[in-house]
Design a protein around this motif. Structure first.
Motif: not given
Lengths: 297, 231
Positions: B72, B75-76, B96, B99-107, B146
């Protein structure tokens, strides 16, 4: 008619307990695939929380102790699960047999620890005055305690549903459980998500423990009594499927109640097992399964 | 973003599969990595992303050693990875999945999702559908979208045309080409040679766990090593 309604009510209340116990397993077993034999002892730990509160810091406010016990038991059992996951299970993902053996060992250790702390005798959690009493409806006796447990189950279900379907943390959890490697290469913090999942699943066992303590005496074997049925509920429901767990709990709970009423409690349990064996022949993926275009379901 | 692989060795247990690969993917460049099945291309990418541990060697992003970072974290660090086999989260809806990747570390930032959907507008009509029910081509577009939601500086694609119908391949080609033109560094692993050579500036050919040819695609002699590229 009255007997049928009465059996139905007993079935629904049994289902509500199974559901509460099964909800936690939906996370750790259904979503993560970890067969955690110590889950029952997290229920036990939760059950002892109101007892400890009523006999110590909140001995003067026993009714309040039960209400405080719910969030506290969630935390206590959640932290126990978190420690188990961080210390032992995270090294064993993908090794279900090792996990089974290790958690069975942990389960025995926790039971013994409870015996040392609270003795082997069963304990009673004093029912708060606001939960004493009953209503009679069409000849069926609805005790306030069981209705309260039903309310707790409904509220917990709603909470879990909101968390899983509406919050980013729940979405992350579902993503990691569906494709761990893809989640990792997409930058999702998989290790942290595992810890959260285990905390939540174990915490729900704690809530189930408090509910169990309200409907009968508690002891070191309290969790063991429910854990097998809860695994059945999760399997019949369809691994990791909330809707399936609700349906399975209702199905198995009412089946047990009706057969038990007509015969005996032993035959009631036997009927549930026979039903599950037959059911899985026809629907091996459980009540709720979701097909994709791929071969894997 | 510049990617450097230095003498990378990867093994499955005792069986070594990648025998010391060095590859320099320059900033803003487009490199394709080609080769037959089983020569170690996907294994190399798995090593790059930390899915498989390296037996030896180093990986650097813009000069920073990322060899010891977790998957991870890599990737980040700016890598958008599209794995082989149009992979999606099957029980999440297409929305989703993004969105799950958009919010992968917080909003996260919704504009990243909108920008990704601008690359594949056809996905907008499919956002409510469970990703496991999308066709192969739709799922591949979702998989690339994604990766784009993370606003990567380096996009790594593993066989994006595999099992995809020709019209969607053209859409994917246009999208990748536009992404490169916008300044993104791209590393493409591909067996569809014509597709890869239409897009890339640099190429490398793998065989037996090693890079055996590399250079500019403008001067590639495909016929000269066609046996190394045959599927």
């Amino acid at each position: 008619m009255e007997t049928t309604l009465s059996n139905l009510y007993i079935g629904v209340t049994l289902a509500s307990i199974l559901l509460l116990v099964g909800l936690g397993l939906t996370f750790t077993f259904g979503q993560m695939g970890v067969i955690n034999m110590a889950h029952g002892e997290f229920i036990m730990a939760g059950a002892y929380v109101p007892y400890v509160l009523q006999t110590s810091v909140l001995s003067g406010a026993r009714g309040g102790a039960v209400l405080v016990a719910f969030p506290l038991a969630f935390l206590v059992a959640g932290v126990m699960g978190l420690v188990l996951e961080r210390v032992l299970l995270r090294r064993m993902y993908g090794r279900p047999l090792d996990t089974l053996l290790v958690t069975f060992g942990v389960s025995l250790m926790l039971q013994q620890a409870a015996k040392d702390l609270f003795s082997a005798n069963n304990k009673d959690v004093v029912t708060p005055t606001y939960l004493r009493g009953q209503w009679d409806l069409f000849g069926v006796t609805l005790t306030h305690t069981r209705l309260f447990v039903l309310l707790v189950v409904v509220l917990t279900m709603v909470g879990v549903w909101v968390f899983m379907s509406r919050l980013a943390a729940g979405r992350r959890m579902r993503a990691v459980m569906q494709n761990r490697e893809l989640a990792a290469v997409s930058g999702l913090p998989t290790s942290r998500v595992d810890a959260t999942t285990f905390f939540l699943g174990s915490g729900l066992a704690g809530i189930a423990g408090v509910a169990v303590s309200l409907i009968g005496p508690i002891g070191t074997a309290t969790g063991t009594a429910y854990i097998l049925s809860a695994f059945l509920v999760v399997i019949v429901g369809g691994l990791g499927k909330l809707r399936g767990v609700v349906l399975a709990a209702l199905l198995l709970g009412t089946l047990n109640a009706f057969v038990e009423h007509a015969t005996s409690s032993t035959l009631g349990r036997a009927a549930v097992f026979a039903f599950v064996i037959l059911f899985l022949q026809f629907r091996p993926n459980g009540i709720v399964s979701f097909r994709t275009r791929g071969l894997a379901v | 973003m510049r990617l450097e692989l230095e003498d990378v060795r990867i093994a499955y247990g005792r069986a070594e599969v990648v025998f010391g690969v060095s590859l320099d993917v320059a900033h803003h460049s487009f490199t394709c990595l080609m080769g037959r099945n089983g020569v170690g291309k996907t294994t190399l990418l798995n090593g790059l992303m930390g899915v498989l541990p390296l037996k030896a060697g180093a990986i650097r992003l813009d000069g920073r050693d990322i060899t010891r970072l977790s998957t991870p974290q890599r990737a980040r660090a700016g890598i958008g990875y599209v794995p082989q086999g149009h992979q999606v989260f099957p029980y999440l809806t297409a929305r989703e999945n993004l969105a799950v990747v958009r919010d992968r570390a917080g909003r996260g930032d919704q504009s990243a999702v909108d920008d990704a959907l601008d690359v594949f507008p056809a996905l907008r009509k499919l956002l409510g559908r469970p990703a496991g029910l999308l066709s192969g081509g739709q799922a591949q577009q979702l998989a690339i979208a994604r990766a784009l939601v993370t606003r990567p500086q380096l996009l790594v694609l593993d066989e994006p045309t595999e099992g995809i119908q020709p019209s969607i391949i053209l859409e994917i080609e246009d999208a990748i080409s536009a992404l490169h033109s916008s300044g993104m560094t791209i590393l493409l692993v591909e067996q569809y040679v014509e597709f890869a050579l239409r897009l890339a500036q640099r190429y490398a050919v793998m065989d037996g766990g090693l890079i055996v040819h590399s250079g500019d695609t403008a001067s590639i002699d495909v016929a000269g090593f066609s046996d190394l590229l045959a599927v």
